[in-house]
Design a protein around this motif. Structure first.
Motif, PDB file in Angstrom:
ATOM      1  N   ALA A  89      50.718  27.524   0.257  1.00  0.00           N
ATOM      2  CA  ALA A  89      52.885  27.489   0.954  1.00  0.00           C
ATOM      3  C   ALA A  89      52.038  26.074   0.975  1.00  0.00           C
ATOM      4  CB  ALA A  89      52.269  28.299   1.604  1.00  0.00           C
ATOM      5  N   LYS A  90      52.999  24.958   0.699  1.00  0.00           N
ATOM      6  CA  LYS A  90      53.829  23.860   1.476  1.00  0.00           C
ATOM      7  C   LYS A  90      54.929  24.060   2.053  1.00  0.00           C
ATOM      8  CE  LYS A  90      50.156  22.479  -0.795  1.00  0.00           C
ATOM      9  NZ  LYS A  90      48.406  21.901  -0.067  1.00  0.00           N
ATOM     10  N   CYS A  91      54.489  23.463   3.222  1.00  0.00           N
ATOM     11  CA  CYS A  91      55.364  23.032   4.059  1.00  0.00           C
ATOM     12  C   CYS A  91      57.129  22.042   3.624  1.00  0.00           C
ATOM     13  CB  CYS A  91      55.733  22.437   5.114  1.00  0.00           C
ATOM     14  SG  CYS A  91      56.858  21.841   6.615  1.00  0.00           S
ATOM     15  N   ALA A  92      58.050  22.962   3.608  1.00  0.00           N
ATOM     16  CA  ALA A  92      58.929  22.411   2.548  1.00  0.00           C
ATOM     17  C   ALA A  92      59.372  21.054   3.087  1.00  0.00           C
ATOM     18  CB  ALA A  92      60.962  22.787   2.762  1.00  0.00           C
ATOM     19  N   GLY A  93      59.454  20.543   5.039  1.00  0.00           N
ATOM     20  CA  GLY A  93      60.111  19.265   4.949  1.00  0.00           C
ATOM     21  C   GLY A  93      59.095  18.829   4.932  1.00  0.00           C
ATOM     22  N   CYS A  94      57.348  18.264   5.254  1.00  0.00           N
ATOM     23  CA  CYS A  94      56.712  17.497   4.878  1.00  0.00           C
ATOM     24  C   CYS A  94      55.813  17.673   4.260  1.00  0.00           C
ATOM     25  CB  CYS A  94      55.847  17.392   6.677  1.00  0.00           C
ATOM     26  SG  CYS A  94      55.112  18.356   7.036  1.00  0.00           S
ATOM     27  N   GLY A  95      55.192  19.383   3.893  1.00  0.00           N
ATOM     28  CA  GLY A  95      54.582  18.904   2.170  1.00  0.00           C
ATOM     29  C   GLY A  95      53.867  19.542   2.251  1.00  0.00           C
ATOM     30  N   LYS A  96      52.913  19.748   3.871  1.00  0.00           N
ATOM     31  CA  LYS A  96      51.229  19.797   4.591  1.00  0.00           C
ATOM     32  C   LYS A  96      51.570  21.113   4.803  1.00  0.00           C
ATOM     33  CE  LYS A  96      51.071  16.409   7.834  1.00  0.00           C
ATOM     34  NZ  LYS A  96      50.984  16.938   9.722  1.00  0.00           N
ATOM     35  N   ASP A  97      50.217  21.901   4.173  1.00  0.00           N
ATOM     36  CA  ASP A  97      50.171  23.832   4.794  1.00  0.00           C
ATOM     37  C   ASP A  97      50.508  24.215   5.455  1.00  0.00           C
ATOM     38  OD1 ASP A  97      47.782  23.000   2.527  1.00  0.00           O
ATOM     39  OD2 ASP A  97      46.379  23.129   4.224  1.00  0.00           O
ATOM     40  N   ALA A  98      51.347  25.436   4.985  1.00  0.00           N
ATOM     41  CA  ALA A  98      52.753  26.073   5.627  1.00  0.00           C
ATOM     42  C   ALA A  98      51.901  27.499   6.298  1.00  0.00           C
ATOM     43  CB  ALA A  98      53.769  26.068   5.096  1.00  0.00           C
ATOM     44  N   ILE A  99      52.428  27.852   6.742  1.00  0.00           N
ATOM     45  CA  ILE A  99      51.537  29.148   7.964  1.00  0.00           C
ATOM     46  C   ILE A  99      53.619  30.376   8.170  1.00  0.00           C
ATOM     47  CG2 ILE A  99      49.989  28.155   8.768  1.00  0.00           C
ATOM     48  CD1 ILE A  99      50.657  28.261  11.061  1.00  0.00           C
ATOM     49  N   GLN A 100      54.169  29.584   7.938  1.00  0.00           N
ATOM     50  CA  GLN A 100      55.370  30.597   8.689  1.00  0.00           C
ATOM     51  C   GLN A 100      56.559  30.759   7.180  1.00  0.00           C
ATOM     52  OE1 GLN A 100      56.209  30.417  12.564  1.00  0.00           O
ATOM     53  NE2 GLN A 100      55.742  28.427  12.225  1.00  0.00           N
TER      54      GLN A 100
END
Length: 419
Positions: A379-390
């Motif tokens: 999953a990728k962060c919609a804000g910065c593109g990093k790996d996301a956990i929430q």
């Protein structure tokens, strides 16, 4: 990714679900049931990853079948402790382990499906009395993470060693998934029987258990981290999904308004919880900002004067209906059950093996698994593109790596954010 089950197939599979009996494990009828549970799990994975309507979850809730998944997990847990050792005494060097592995894997599939659907509060509420069995089962499996480690297959492995290694590795995966299940139970305690809240603070002492889990960090192995069912390279800074689940559970339980009613902060509790403070590093707080409140609470706890009299936790007797029913049904006749199951668990006839292999090949659908691994990614962060956990707690569709990214992305996301 295309669905593997049609809506009417999902409804038929779930509507006809019924708790399996210990004596039937490994039989043709049971293999058919195992195949259906595995396909439901695959379909639920597709629905979640593709952000589709979660038909599997809704149907399980509608037909009230979630407790059956708990039953299956508890059933296999008892089987591998009581019956499997007897089977290996009767047949120490089985020619094939395919059915034995399928029985062990059935537990992992049931837990995986529970982990997917219990994300939703209405699914947790349908557990009712089965919540007690699920909590006891989950905490037992989480505690195993303090001692078990995944084992790589050696060369020229004997069949008995192979089964025990598979059992060990599946126990590790189940324990990891149970971390998330305990979090979902903790977040939905108000919709569960009062005894569940009493047990999560009392008998199982989840705050201390999860503190110990953080100190061991079973999801870390050298420069690798266990995520998405695999060991991946790790930079020693990125917060893993499983560690995040543990921290969020601790925050939920310790900051709950009724914590003081159920949880007695003894000297032992204070000493154990104090171990969390050094772990709450700036890097961690940047990635999981809700933990700032937990750090403040722990700081206050460390300087707080001891109470003259500690509140006594509310004790409520809990009956594990599912576990007790299984034990009553089997009457402790483990050796007798093993003798009856021997030909099903360790089949030797070539025609039988071909038939079983065909059923399991369709159930496990390796082509689907390969496509799913390629398609899902992390999953990728919609804000910065990093790996996301929430995930966004409102729409459950968009992922973020931390609170700051979610706030910054809100103007863009708000137009599409709907429950």
């Amino acid at each position: 990714m295309d669905s593997i089950l049609l809506p009417n197939e999902i409804e038929m599979y779930i509507d006809t679900m019924s708790p399996q009996k210990m004596q039937n494990l490994g039989s043709h009828q049971w293999l058919e049931f195992h195949q259906r549970i595995q396909k439901l799990n695959q379909e639920a994975l597709i629905e979640v990853s593709a952000l589709k309507e979660e038909h599997v979850k809704e149907t399980l809730v509608c037909f009230g079948k979630v407790p059956i998944l708990v039953h299956e997990a508890v059933l296999i847990s008892i089987w591998k402790q009581k019956v499997l050792p007897q089977l290996l005494k009767l047949e120490p060097c089985p020619e094939t382990t395919i059915v034995a592995y399928s029985v062990l894997y059935h537990e992992a599939v049931s837990v995986a499906l529970l982990e997917l659907v219990l994300f939703h509060p209405n699914c947790c509420e349908t557990l009712e009395d089965a919540a007690a069995d699920l909590l006891e089962y989950s905490c037992s499996n989480v505690s195993q993470l303090l001692s078990i480690k995944p084992i790589d297959p050696p060369l020229n492995e004997k069949s008995e060693k192979e089964i025990l290694r598979q059992k060990n590795n599946l126990s590790f995966e189940i324990g990891i998934r149970c971390l998330t299940i305990v979090r979902y139970l903790a977040e939905n305690l108000d919709g569960l029987p009062v005894s569940t809240k009493s047990k999560i603070y009392g008998d199982y002492d989840v705050p201390i258990l999860f503190t110990e889990i953080l100190s061991v960090a079973p999801w870390i192995k050298g420069n690798q981290i266990y995520t998405g069912g695999k060991w991946r390279d790790w930079d020693k800074e990125q917060l893993g999904q499983h560690e995040a689940q543990v921290w969020l559970t601790l925050r939920q339980l310790l900051l709950d308004n009724e914590c003081s009613k159920y949880y007695s902060l003894t000297d032992r509790h204070r000493a154990q919880l104090a171990k969390l403070l050094p772990l709450l590093t700036p890097t961690l707080l940047d990635q999981l900002s809700p933990l700032i409140e937990l750090k403040h609470w722990l700081c206050r706890l460390s300087v707080m004067e001891k109470s003259a009299s500690q509140p006594k936790p509310l004790l409520i007797e809990t009956i594990l209906d599912i576990k007790e029913a299984i034990l009553k049904q089997t009457e402790g006749k483990w050796k007798t059950i093993a003798k009856k199951q021997l030909s099903n668990i360790f089949p030797v006839e070539r025609e039988t093996l071909h038939e079983i292999a065909g059923k399991l090949s369709d159930a496990y659908n390796t082509e689907f698994l390969e496509k799913f691994d390629e398609a899902k990614g992390d999953a990728k962060c919609a804000g910065c593109g990093k790996d996301a956990i929430q995930r966004c707690s409102r729409c459950h569709k968009v992922w973020y790596c931390n609170r700051e990214c979610q706030v910054n992305h809100w103007n863009e996301h708000s137009t599409n954010c709907s429950p």
